[in-house]
Design a protein around this motif. Structure first.
Motif, PDB file in Angstrom:
ATOM      1  N   HIS A   1       0.895  -1.099  -0.083  1.00  0.00           N
ATOM      2  CA  HIS A   1       0.021  -0.060   0.028  1.00  0.00           C
ATOM      3  C   HIS A   1       1.109   1.262  -0.242  1.00  0.00           C
ATOM      4  CE1 HIS A   1      -4.066   1.888   0.749  1.00  0.00           C
ATOM      5  NE2 HIS A   1      -3.269   2.735   1.465  1.00  0.00           N
ATOM      6  N   ARG A   2       1.355   1.561  -1.012  1.00  0.00           N
ATOM      7  CA  ARG A   2       2.329   2.624  -1.250  1.00  0.00           C
ATOM      8  C   ARG A   2       2.616   3.179  -2.741  1.00  0.00           C
ATOM      9  NH1 ARG A   2       7.955   1.342   0.130  1.00  0.00           N
ATOM     10  NH2 ARG A   2       7.346  -0.214   1.467  1.00  0.00           N
ATOM     11  N   PRO A   3       3.028   4.463  -2.812  1.00  0.00           N
ATOM     12  CA  PRO A   3       2.985   4.954  -4.158  1.00  0.00           C
ATOM     13  C   PRO A   3       3.920   4.005  -5.222  1.00  0.00           C
ATOM     14  CG  PRO A   3       3.505   6.643  -2.546  1.00  0.00           C
ATOM     15  CD  PRO A   3       3.416   5.150  -1.982  1.00  0.00           C
ATOM     16  N   VAL A   4       3.454   4.033  -6.256  1.00  0.00           N
ATOM     17  CA  VAL A   4       4.306   3.339  -7.273  1.00  0.00           C
ATOM     18  C   VAL A   4       4.326   4.319  -8.610  1.00  0.00           C
ATOM     19  CG1 VAL A   4       4.404   1.274  -9.074  1.00  0.00           C
ATOM     20  CG2 VAL A   4       3.836   1.090  -6.631  1.00  0.00           C
ATOM     21  N   HIS A   5       5.781   4.522  -9.108  1.00  0.00           N
ATOM     22  CA  HIS A   5       5.651   5.321 -10.307  1.00  0.00           C
ATOM     23  C   HIS A   5       4.963   4.801 -11.551  1.00  0.00           C
ATOM     24  CE1 HIS A   5       7.643   8.103 -13.126  1.00  0.00           C
ATOM     25  NE2 HIS A   5       8.156   8.630 -12.295  1.00  0.00           N
ATOM     26  N   VAL A   6       4.375   5.656 -12.258  1.00  0.00           N
ATOM     27  CA  VAL A   6       3.570   5.305 -13.503  1.00  0.00           C
ATOM     28  C   VAL A   6       4.360   4.497 -14.506  1.00  0.00           C
ATOM     29  CG1 VAL A   6       2.332   5.910 -15.493  1.00  0.00           C
ATOM     30  CG2 VAL A   6       1.723   6.955 -13.062  1.00  0.00           C
ATOM     31  N   LEU A   7       5.579   4.804 -14.577  1.00  0.00           N
ATOM     32  CA  LEU A   7       6.466   4.193 -15.605  1.00  0.00           C
ATOM     33  C   LEU A   7       6.969   2.916 -15.086  1.00  0.00           C
ATOM     34  CD1 LEU A   7       8.626   7.368 -16.728  1.00  0.00           C
ATOM     35  CD2 LEU A   7       6.341   6.668 -17.636  1.00  0.00           C
ATOM     36  N   ASP A   8       7.216   2.651 -13.792  1.00  0.00           N
ATOM     37  CA  ASP A   8       7.464   1.513 -13.434  1.00  0.00           C
ATOM     38  C   ASP A   8       6.361   0.501 -13.677  1.00  0.00           C
ATOM     39  OD1 ASP A   8       9.986   2.398 -12.923  1.00  0.00           O
ATOM     40  OD2 ASP A   8       9.608   2.980 -10.489  1.00  0.00           O
ATOM     41  N   PHE A   9       5.003   1.060 -13.180  1.00  0.00           N
ATOM     42  CA  PHE A   9       4.039   0.250 -13.466  1.00  0.00           C
ATOM     43  C   PHE A   9       3.916  -0.349 -14.773  1.00  0.00           C
ATOM     44  CE2 PHE A   9      -0.506   0.316 -14.849  1.00  0.00           C
ATOM     45  CZ  PHE A   9      -0.974  -0.815 -14.086  1.00  0.00           C
ATOM     46  N   LEU A  10       3.963   0.741 -15.877  1.00  0.00           N
ATOM     47  CA  LEU A  10       3.682   0.260 -17.192  1.00  0.00           C
ATOM     48  C   LEU A  10       4.816  -0.826 -17.851  1.00  0.00           C
ATOM     49  CD1 LEU A  10       2.928   3.735 -18.739  1.00  0.00           C
ATOM     50  CD2 LEU A  10       1.398   1.729 -18.513  1.00  0.00           C
ATOM     51  N   ARG A  11       6.232  -0.566 -17.240  1.00  0.00           N
ATOM     52  CA  ARG A  11       7.080  -1.722 -17.686  1.00  0.00           C
ATOM     53  C   ARG A  11       7.049  -3.032 -16.874  1.00  0.00           C
ATOM     54  NH1 ARG A  11      10.533   2.841 -15.712  1.00  0.00           N
ATOM     55  NH2 ARG A  11      11.682   4.069 -17.530  1.00  0.00           N
ATOM     56  N   ALA A  12       6.228  -2.933 -15.733  1.00  0.00           N
ATOM     57  CA  ALA A  12       5.730  -4.137 -15.088  1.00  0.00           C
ATOM     58  C   ALA A  12       4.970  -5.022 -15.890  1.00  0.00           C
ATOM     59  CB  ALA A  12       5.601  -4.029 -13.615  1.00  0.00           C
ATOM     60  N   LEU A  13       4.041  -4.240 -16.353  1.00  0.00           N
ATOM     61  CA  LEU A  13       2.996  -4.570 -17.112  1.00  0.00           C
ATOM     62  C   LEU A  13       3.233  -5.033 -18.462  1.00  0.00           C
ATOM     63  CD1 LEU A  13      -0.260  -4.958 -17.224  1.00  0.00           C
ATOM     64  CD2 LEU A  13      -0.492  -2.513 -17.997  1.00  0.00           C
ATOM     65  N   PHE A  14       3.877  -4.523 -19.188  1.00  0.00           N
ATOM     66  CA  PHE A  14       3.806  -4.658 -20.433  1.00  0.00           C
ATOM     67  C   PHE A  14       5.333  -5.624 -20.733  1.00  0.00           C
ATOM     68  CE2 PHE A  14       0.982  -1.378 -20.945  1.00  0.00           C
ATOM     69  CZ  PHE A  14      -0.149  -1.951 -21.774  1.00  0.00           C
ATOM     70  N   ALA A  15       5.380  -6.514 -21.916  1.00  0.00           N
ATOM     71  CA  ALA A  15       6.465  -7.126 -22.181  1.00  0.00           C
ATOM     72  C   ALA A  15       7.720  -6.202 -22.564  1.00  0.00           C
ATOM     73  CB  ALA A  15       6.308  -8.124 -23.331  1.00  0.00           C
ATOM     74  N   LYS A  16       9.114  -6.742 -22.308  1.00  0.00           N
ATOM     75  CA  LYS A  16      10.165  -5.768 -22.536  1.00  0.00           C
ATOM     76  C   LYS A  16      10.240  -5.241 -24.106  1.00  0.00           C
ATOM     77  CE  LYS A  16      14.189  -4.036 -21.260  1.00  0.00           C
ATOM     78  NZ  LYS A  16      14.408  -3.090 -20.245  1.00  0.00           N
ATOM     79  N   GLN A  17       9.919  -6.034 -24.845  1.00  0.00           N
ATOM     80  CA  GLN A  17       9.775  -5.567 -26.226  1.00  0.00           C
ATOM     81  C   GLN A  17       9.129  -4.363 -26.698  1.00  0.00           C
ATOM     82  OE1 GLN A  17       8.212  -8.208 -29.128  1.00  0.00           O
ATOM     83  NE2 GLN A  17       7.126  -9.217 -27.611  1.00  0.00           N
ATOM     84  N   PHE A  18       8.323  -3.930 -25.753  1.00  0.00           N
ATOM     85  CA  PHE A  18       7.326  -3.014 -26.152  1.00  0.00           C
ATOM     86  C   PHE A  18       7.461  -1.679 -25.119  1.00  0.00           C
ATOM     87  CE2 PHE A  18       4.590  -6.496 -27.041  1.00  0.00           C
ATOM     88  CZ  PHE A  18       4.734  -6.455 -28.483  1.00  0.00           C
ATOM     89  N   GLU A  19       8.467  -1.675 -24.500  1.00  0.00           N
ATOM     90  CA  GLU A  19       8.889  -0.595 -23.510  1.00  0.00           C
ATOM     91  C   GLU A  19       8.970   0.673 -24.335  1.00  0.00           C
ATOM     92  OE1 GLU A  19      12.477   0.563 -20.401  1.00  0.00           O
ATOM     93  OE2 GLU A  19      11.872  -1.344 -20.468  1.00  0.00           O
ATOM     94  N   THR A  20      10.027   0.850 -25.473  1.00  0.00           N
ATOM     95  CA  THR A  20      10.302   1.667 -26.283  1.00  0.00           C
ATOM     96  C   THR A  20       9.103   2.392 -26.925  1.00  0.00           C
ATOM     97  OG1 THR A  20      12.426   1.172 -26.475  1.00  0.00           O
ATOM     98  CG2 THR A  20      11.615   2.969 -27.996  1.00  0.00           C
ATOM     99  N   VAL A  21       8.320   1.500 -27.411  1.00  0.00           N
ATOM    100  CA  VAL A  21       7.080   1.870 -28.025  1.00  0.00           C
ATOM    101  C   VAL A  21       6.151   2.476 -27.166  1.00  0.00           C
ATOM    102  CG1 VAL A  21       4.729   0.901 -29.134  1.00  0.00           C
ATOM    103  CG2 VAL A  21       6.864   0.067 -29.659  1.00  0.00           C
ATOM    104  N   ILE A  22       5.963   2.195 -26.004  1.00  0.00           N
ATOM    105  CA  ILE A  22       5.105   2.976 -24.572  1.00  0.00           C
ATOM    106  C   ILE A  22       5.516   3.979 -24.329  1.00  0.00           C
ATOM    107  CG2 ILE A  22       4.348   2.592 -22.621  1.00  0.00           C
ATOM    108  CD1 ILE A  22       3.718  -0.528 -23.354  1.00  0.00           C
ATOM    109  N   LEU A  23       6.781   3.944 -23.845  1.00  0.00           N
ATOM    110  CA  LEU A  23       7.554   5.281 -23.084  1.00  0.00           C
ATOM    111  C   LEU A  23       7.574   6.165 -24.181  1.00  0.00           C
ATOM    112  CD1 LEU A  23       9.929   3.513 -20.576  1.00  0.00           C
ATOM    113  CD2 LEU A  23       7.625   4.135 -20.414  1.00  0.00           C
TER     114      LEU A  23
END
Length: 693
Positions: free
Chosen positions: A451-473
């Motif tokens: 129950h703590r703050p999580v950076h939005v970008l860290d959340f997106l990296r944890a959600l999507f496969a590594k190959q899409f990191e650049t596409v999303i960010l």
């Protein structure tokens, strides 16, 4: 829900006689309050007795109870006191010397003397053997008359009662009252005995209906029909006219106090401050806050660990699946299929032993409405167990396994499976992001971990496969307008803060003003059924976790879950949640049923440059700061939050079985033809052929 503590608190205002008839739980299990053993034992051995005999015994017991209480009130310490003053003094008298495992000395002496005297009168007035029907009825009538007389004297002793009172003067409550609902043993049901102890006691109590004494039965029993049978099935018409069970118990009563404390300390309502245990404990049941305050004063068992013990039934190994599905339900919200007996049984057992809350029991009392409301303390305890080191598997493994097993057992409604998968996926991504930044806490750590703050970008990296990191960010907004920063820049200092999902009653709850409220509580929101285009929302705080939460600094990650074979483009209207065009918003569309092959790929970013929708070149379009991501499939190639080992579990959850697929001999053409001849449906391709023949 703290029922026992609630009636104990009421006892300070209204004269109350407390009785606990809980069974012995063994030396290693402690439950508040301790039982009144001799009084409880009075109800044992009922299986060899007739209904009339039991009713006479209960009338004798109540008669002695009122008489003994009246005699005690003659003591000098109770003289000249009335109303709340007398109630409080009486409660203190009974509680004197009480511990977690033993009732107070005065309470023991009082209730033991009642049980002993009632046993003696049984032998004198009823004898050891069953009497003939006429004699037994006469003795029951005599016992009822004496009970009414003793109740009249009791009420006069505690109040200035004359005739018919307009308000309750006294309360008698039976805690852990499910002991009274024991069924008649097989082979013992006869014309002379057809009712449970509870029903027989109810018949006796109905003779006191004109007295200002209220009887309360407390229980978390899952056997709803034994406590509150539907009127049609109740063995006593007069009792059947009684009240459905009360479920509206205190909730969120300390919220104001915890926020006033923050204000008095000069602290902002920031993510950092509202994520403290002392604030979390103010939400939900009152017992979290009370327990936390007691821990601060005396140390011992931290409230998060205490909540875990309650949620997981103190580690009962025979109920592991119950514990796990309860924990998952606390975090992602699980709605059970109300049409199956298996789901009704499971839900009632989660109410009884795993902290699920009954919202309502309809007048007809055929079922209950229950759920897991927003309780940050319980969500933190659930998160620790689902990510715990006990079995080496985190929520990314346990979560889909639990849901797949629930589907196999027929527990989940088929229409919500896509949404429940979606809520699970984003919760998994949240937890992975936390674990990547912070090591798991000690089991008895008093401070929140998930129950703590999580950076939005860290959340997106944890959600999507590594190959899409650049596409999303590096994604541009929907309009790709020049001068608008990419997603990574827009959310460089943005945080999500949720440990669980709660249900929004209406679309207004999804607005930025109310998303700020959700941040205070640390929850994401599940949209109401049939909400257009948005199925869930994760609130986003635009700024540092030390900065104050406000609607102006609140954004959103809008979530849309689709489980269809063919992906169909459906825009997410950002203005539903954050209408301010200057505030950056993310929308994610999950196309679980569609596995897109080749270009443009499994994960795409929407580019939809609008036609001339601006009145001037400087005017912002609503999608200028809107970033929309579309993800296809429910597979590890798309999501980092899905390990390849559990892909099949997700497919099992998402595949709603048809009636043909549920037919076990569908592979046999002859059996399938016989099945279809039962006319479960009509085939538009086959009917013309048949009729032409």
């Amino acid at each position: 829900m703290g029922k026992s503590r609630m009636v104990n608190e009421a006892a300070l205002s209204v004269f109350t006689i407390p009785i606990n008839i809980r069974e012995e739980l063994g030396p290693n299990l402690k439950t508040y309050p301790p039982p009144d053993r001799q009084f409880r034992d009075y109800f044992h051995g009922h299986d060899v007795k007739s209904d009339i005999r039991l009713q006479a015994e209960y009338a004798i017991l109540l008669s002695v109870l009122f008489t003994k209480a009246t005699e005690l009130l003659e003591k000098p310490i109770f003289k000249h006191e009335t109303g709340a003053a007398l109630a409080s003094q009486w409660a203190d008298y009974l509680d004197d010397g009480q511990t977690d495992i033993e009732a107070g000395t005065n309470r023991n002496e009082f209730l033991d003397s009642v049980a002993n005297r009632a046993y003696q009168l049984q032998l004198v007035e009823l004898g050891l053997l069953q009497q003939d029907q006429k004699t037994a009825q006469t003795k029951l009538d005599d016992s009822i008359n004496r009970m009414q007389d003793s109740c009249r004297k009791f009420v006069k002793a505690i109040s200035s009662y004359e005739g018919r009172a307009k308000e309750v003067k006294g309360i008698v409550y039976f805690d852990e009252a499910h002991q009274l609902t024991e069924p008649i043993p097989p082979g013992r049901k006869t014309d002379a005995r057809s009712r449970s102890p509870y029903h027989n006691l109810g018949i006796v109590l109905s003779e006191l209906i004109d007295f200002p004494v209220f009887f309360i039965f407390l229980s978390t029993s899952s056997h709803l029909q034994t406590f509150a049978p539907s009127p049609a099935s109740h063995p006593s018409v007069r009792i059947a006219q009684g009240l459905p069970p009360f479920t509206e118990l205190p909730f969120d009563i300390f919220v104001g106090e915890v926020f006033e404390t923050l204000k008095s300390q000069g602290k902002f309502f920031s993510l950092e401050n509202v994520g403290q245990t002392s604030v979390m404990a103010g939400f939900g049941r009152a017992l979290w806050y009370v327990h936390h305050k007691a821990w601060l004063d005396h140390q011992g068992f931290p409230v998060i660990s205490f909540a875990g013990e309650k949620l997981f039934a103190q580690g009962n190994k025979a109920r592991v699946f119950h514990s796990l599905i309860a924990a998952l339900g606390v975090r992602i919200g699980i709605a059970f299929d109300t049409t199956t007996q298996a789901s009704k049984t499971m839900e009632s057992e989660l109410v009884e032993s795993h902290m699920r809350v009954v919202y309502a029991i309809p007048e007809h009392r055929e079922f209950m409405r229950a759920g897991s409301p927003s309780e940050p303390i319980l969500a933190e305890a659930a998160a620790r167990r689902l990510n715990g080191p006990s079995d080496g598997n985190g929520i990314e493994i346990q979560g889909p396994e639990i849901l797949a097993q629930a589907c196999t057992k027929g527990l989940l409604a088929k229409g919500v499976r896509g949404e429940i998968c979606g809520r699970l996926l984003v919760t998994i991504a949240h937890d992975i992001a936390v674990r990547q930044k912070h090591s798991l806490p000690d089991l008895y750590s008093p401070d929140p971990h998930f129950h703590r703050p999580v950076h939005v970008l860290d959340f997106l990296r944890a959600l999507f496969a590594k190959q899409f990191e650049t596409v999303i960010l590096k994604a541009n907004s929907v309009t790709a307008r020049e001068g608008i920063p990419n997603l990574e820049t827009a959310f460089a200092n943005a945080y999500i803060f949720f440990s669980h999902f709660a249900l929004a009653k209406n679309s207004e709850m999804l607005s930025a003003r109310n998303l700020a409220v959700a941040l205070l509580r640390g929850m994401a929101l599940q949209a109401k059924d049939h909400q257009e285009s948005i199925d869930a929302v994760i609130p986003v705080h635009m700024g540092d976790p030390t900065e104050s939460i406000s609607p102006a600094s609140t954004s959103a990650i809008n979530l849309q879950f689709r489980n269809r074979k063919e992906a169909k483009y459906c825009r997410v209207p950002r203005q539903t949640t954050v209408p301010d065009e200057k505030v950056a918003v993310i929308s994610i569309i999950f196309e679980f049923g569609a596995r897109k092959i080749g270009e443009p790929g499994l994960v795409t970013v929407t580019k939809d440059i609008p036609h001339d929708a601006r009145s001037s070149a400087s005017k912002l379009h609503r999608d200028d700061h809107h970033y929309e991501i579309v993800a296809h499939g429910c597979i590890s190639e798309t999501f980092a939050a899905i390990p390849s080992a559990v892909e099949s579990q997700y497919q099992s959850i998402l595949s709603a079985q048809t009636i043909v697929e549920d037919f076990p001999r569908a592979g046999d053409e002859e059996c399938l033809q016989a099945f279809e001849n039962l006319r479960p449906f009509f085939d538009g391709l086959q009917e013309p052929v048949k009729w032409r023949k």
